[in-house]
Design a protein around this motif. Structure first.
Motif, mmCIF file in Angstrom:
data_model
loop_
_atom_site.group_PDB
_atom_site.id
_atom_site.type_symbol
_atom_site.label_atom_id
_atom_site.label_comp_id
_atom_site.label_asym_id
_atom_site.label_seq_id
_atom_site.Cartn_x
_atom_site.Cartn_y
_atom_site.Cartn_z
ATOM 1 N N ARG A 31 0.829 -1.202 0.000
ATOM 2 C CA ARG A 31 0.000 0.000 0.000
ATOM 3 C C ARG A 31 0.866 1.256 0.000
ATOM 4 O O ARG A 31 0.589 2.213 -0.727
ATOM 5 C CB ARG A 31 -0.926 -0.026 1.220
ATOM 6 C CG ARG A 31 -2.165 0.790 1.072
ATOM 7 C CD ARG A 31 -3.212 0.549 2.153
ATOM 8 N NE ARG A 31 -2.707 0.396 3.496
ATOM 9 C CZ ARG A 31 -2.719 -0.756 4.186
ATOM 10 N NH1 ARG A 31 -3.221 -1.840 3.657
ATOM 11 N NH2 ARG A 31 -2.239 -0.817 5.407
ATOM 12 N N ARG A 32 1.939 1.267 0.790
ATOM 13 C CA ARG A 32 2.829 2.430 0.831
ATOM 14 C C ARG A 32 3.513 2.651 -0.517
ATOM 15 O O ARG A 32 3.646 3.789 -0.966
ATOM 16 C CB ARG A 32 3.892 2.252 1.922
ATOM 17 C CG ARG A 32 3.340 2.434 3.307
ATOM 18 C CD ARG A 32 4.404 2.260 4.343
ATOM 19 N NE ARG A 32 3.842 2.339 5.668
ATOM 20 C CZ ARG A 32 4.349 1.751 6.722
ATOM 21 N NH1 ARG A 32 5.440 1.035 6.622
ATOM 22 N NH2 ARG A 32 3.779 1.884 7.898
ATOM 23 N N GLU A 44 2.342 1.740 -3.436
ATOM 24 C CA GLU A 44 1.307 2.226 -4.358
ATOM 25 C C GLU A 44 1.014 3.706 -4.120
ATOM 26 O O GLU A 44 0.869 4.474 -5.070
ATOM 27 C CB GLU A 44 0.031 1.398 -4.197
ATOM 28 C CG GLU A 44 0.144 -0.009 -4.747
ATOM 29 C CD GLU A 44 -1.034 -0.895 -4.361
ATOM 30 O OE1 GLU A 44 -1.969 -0.415 -3.671
ATOM 31 O OE2 GLU A 44 -0.998 -2.082 -4.741
ATOM 32 N N GLU A 45 0.946 4.103 -2.844
ATOM 33 C CA GLU A 45 0.697 5.514 -2.521
ATOM 34 C C GLU A 45 1.835 6.395 -3.007
ATOM 35 O O GLU A 45 1.594 7.473 -3.566
ATOM 36 C CB GLU A 45 0.508 5.684 -1.007
ATOM 37 C CG GLU A 45 -0.800 5.122 -0.496
ATOM 38 C CD GLU A 45 -0.859 5.073 1.025
ATOM 39 O OE1 GLU A 45 0.122 5.468 1.694
ATOM 40 O OE2 GLU A 45 -1.894 4.621 1.547
ATOM 41 N N LEU A 46 3.063 5.947 -2.820
ATOM 42 C CA LEU A 46 4.217 6.722 -3.275
ATOM 43 C C LEU A 46 4.226 6.821 -4.797
ATOM 44 O O LEU A 46 4.460 7.897 -5.352
ATOM 45 C CB LEU A 46 5.524 6.104 -2.769
ATOM 46 C CG LEU A 46 6.798 6.856 -3.125
ATOM 47 C CD1 LEU A 46 6.782 8.286 -2.572
ATOM 48 C CD2 LEU A 46 8.016 6.109 -2.603
ATOM 49 N N ALA A 47 3.939 5.711 -5.482
ATOM 50 C CA ALA A 47 3.902 5.731 -6.945
ATOM 51 C C ALA A 47 2.807 6.667 -7.443
ATOM 52 O O ALA A 47 3.020 7.445 -8.383
ATOM 53 C CB ALA A 47 3.688 4.317 -7.488
ATOM 54 N N ALA A 48 1.637 6.617 -6.816
ATOM 55 C CA ALA A 48 0.536 7.501 -7.211
ATOM 56 C C ALA A 48 0.900 8.957 -6.949
ATOM 57 O O ALA A 48 0.621 9.836 -7.772
ATOM 58 C CB ALA A 48 -0.733 7.129 -6.448
ATOM 59 N N PHE A 49 1.527 9.213 -5.835
ATOM 60 C CA PHE A 49 1.961 10.560 -5.500
ATOM 61 C C PHE A 49 2.952 11.092 -6.543
ATOM 62 O O PHE A 49 2.807 12.199 -7.047
ATOM 63 C CB PHE A 49 2.603 10.564 -4.101
ATOM 64 C CG PHE A 49 3.299 11.846 -3.768
ATOM 65 C CD1 PHE A 49 2.573 12.940 -3.325
ATOM 66 C CD2 PHE A 49 4.679 11.958 -3.891
ATOM 67 C CE1 PHE A 49 3.211 14.121 -3.018
ATOM 68 C CE2 PHE A 49 5.311 13.148 -3.586
ATOM 69 C CZ PHE A 49 4.582 14.229 -3.147
ATOM 70 N N MET A 50 3.941 10.272 -6.860
ATOM 71 C CA MET A 50 4.961 10.697 -7.817
ATOM 72 C C MET A 50 4.352 10.910 -9.210
ATOM 73 O O MET A 50 4.749 11.818 -9.923
ATOM 74 C CB MET A 50 6.099 9.669 -7.886
ATOM 75 C CG MET A 50 6.855 9.503 -6.579
ATOM 76 S SD MET A 50 7.600 11.024 -5.979
ATOM 77 C CE MET A 50 9.003 11.117 -7.044
ATOM 78 N N LYS A 51 3.403 10.079 -9.548
ATOM 79 C CA LYS A 51 2.769 10.196 -10.862
ATOM 80 C C LYS A 51 1.888 11.446 -10.949
ATOM 81 O O LYS A 51 1.795 12.082 -11.992
ATOM 82 C CB LYS A 51 1.932 8.935 -11.121
ATOM 83 C CG LYS A 51 1.424 8.800 -12.528
ATOM 84 C CD LYS A 51 0.727 7.458 -12.692
ATOM 85 C CE LYS A 51 0.344 7.246 -14.134
ATOM 86 N NZ LYS A 51 -0.306 5.954 -14.334
ATOM 87 N N ALA A 52 1.260 11.812 -9.840
ATOM 88 C CA ALA A 52 0.296 12.913 -9.834
ATOM 89 C C ALA A 52 0.938 14.290 -9.693
ATOM 90 O O ALA A 52 0.279 15.292 -9.913
ATOM 91 C CB ALA A 52 -0.710 12.713 -8.704
ATOM 92 N N HIS A 53 2.197 14.346 -9.326
ATOM 93 C CA HIS A 53 2.821 15.636 -9.057
ATOM 94 C C HIS A 53 4.030 15.881 -9.956
ATOM 95 O O HIS A 53 4.749 14.954 -10.298
ATOM 96 C CB HIS A 53 3.260 15.706 -7.590
ATOM 97 C CG HIS A 53 2.111 15.615 -6.650
ATOM 98 N ND1 HIS A 53 1.583 14.420 -6.227
ATOM 99 C CD2 HIS A 53 1.357 16.573 -6.062
ATOM 100 C CE1 HIS A 53 0.571 14.633 -5.415
ATOM 101 N NE2 HIS A 53 0.412 15.934 -5.301
ATOM 102 N N GLU A 54 4.186 17.129 -10.290
ATOM 103 C CA GLU A 54 5.367 17.497 -11.061
ATOM 104 C C GLU A 54 6.600 17.357 -10.186
ATOM 105 O O GLU A 54 6.565 17.586 -8.995
ATOM 106 C CB GLU A 54 5.278 18.958 -11.525
ATOM 107 C CG GLU A 54 4.494 19.135 -12.785
ATOM 108 C CD GLU A 54 4.607 20.564 -13.287
ATOM 109 O OE1 GLU A 54 5.720 21.117 -13.268
ATOM 110 O OE2 GLU A 54 3.577 21.098 -13.683
#
Length: 192
Positions: free
Chosen positions: A94-95, A97-107
């Motif tokens: 889960r962590r 996935e959250e980090l990957a989503a965060f990195m993908k969503a932000h410049e």
């Protein structure tokens, strides 16, 4: 003599430090406990580690244990070990996935890669600062991608020692790099 009665007798001897009683119980229960853990996890190495850990704790805590059934105690301990592993694994996934989503969503800010390089340098310094034997265990697992069993065989130590050394190494390294890592995450997302 029924198995339960024999287990009770062996457990009384085990509590007194009788290694032969321990070996007998180990030989009787290791394989069925391993099969149970493997059935629940579908991972041979983790199932093996859990059963090994249960038996190591069984020996270490033998004098303090107050159990009514050896078989019930061992099966329950393995079940709990499996459930703890599943919870740990799910949290880790889960962590990530959250980090990957965060990195993908932000410049990514311009200096992100510089800070990433600084983090890698700090990781390398943290590895260098580890005690020699712990560093060797860590590098064999990380760089050569050896399993705990392979590292244990290569270094002529127990698999439990390898696992302990890896846990300590990761803990020491995290203590050293956690602040820099958090700074990197914060600078990657200035809106946090």
């Amino acid at each position: 003599m029924r198995n339960d009665e024999e287990d009770d007798r062996l457990f009384r001897l085990l509590k007194e430090g009788d290694a032969e009683a321990y070996t007998f119980l180990f030989n009787r229960y290791f394989e069925p406990l391993y099969r149970q853990a493997y059935h629940m996890l579908a991972d041979q190495e983790i199932a093996y580690d859990i059963v090994q850990d249960v038996f190591a704790a069984f020996w270490d805590k033998r004098e303090k244990l107050q159990i009514t059934s050896v078989r019930y105690y061992l099966y329950t301990a393995v079940r709990n070990g499996v459930l703890n592993e599943i919870r740990r694994s799910n949290r880790h996934e889960r962590r990530l996935e959250e980090l990957a989503a965060f990195m993908k969503a932000h410049e990514v800010p311009a200096d992100f890669f510089l800070r990433t390089k600084q983090l890698q340098e700090e990781i390398n310094l943290a590895i260098t600062a580890l005690p020699p034997r712990m560093r060797q265990v860590f590098l064999l697992c990380r760089d050569e991608e050896l399993t705990y069993a392979e590292v244990a065989e290569r270094m002529s130590i127990s698999k439990l020692t390898v696992k302990t050394q890896m846990n300590k190494a990761l803990h020491l390294m995290w203590e050293r790099i956690s602040k820099l890592f958090m700074v990197l995450i914060i600078f990657a997302n200035p809106f946090l």
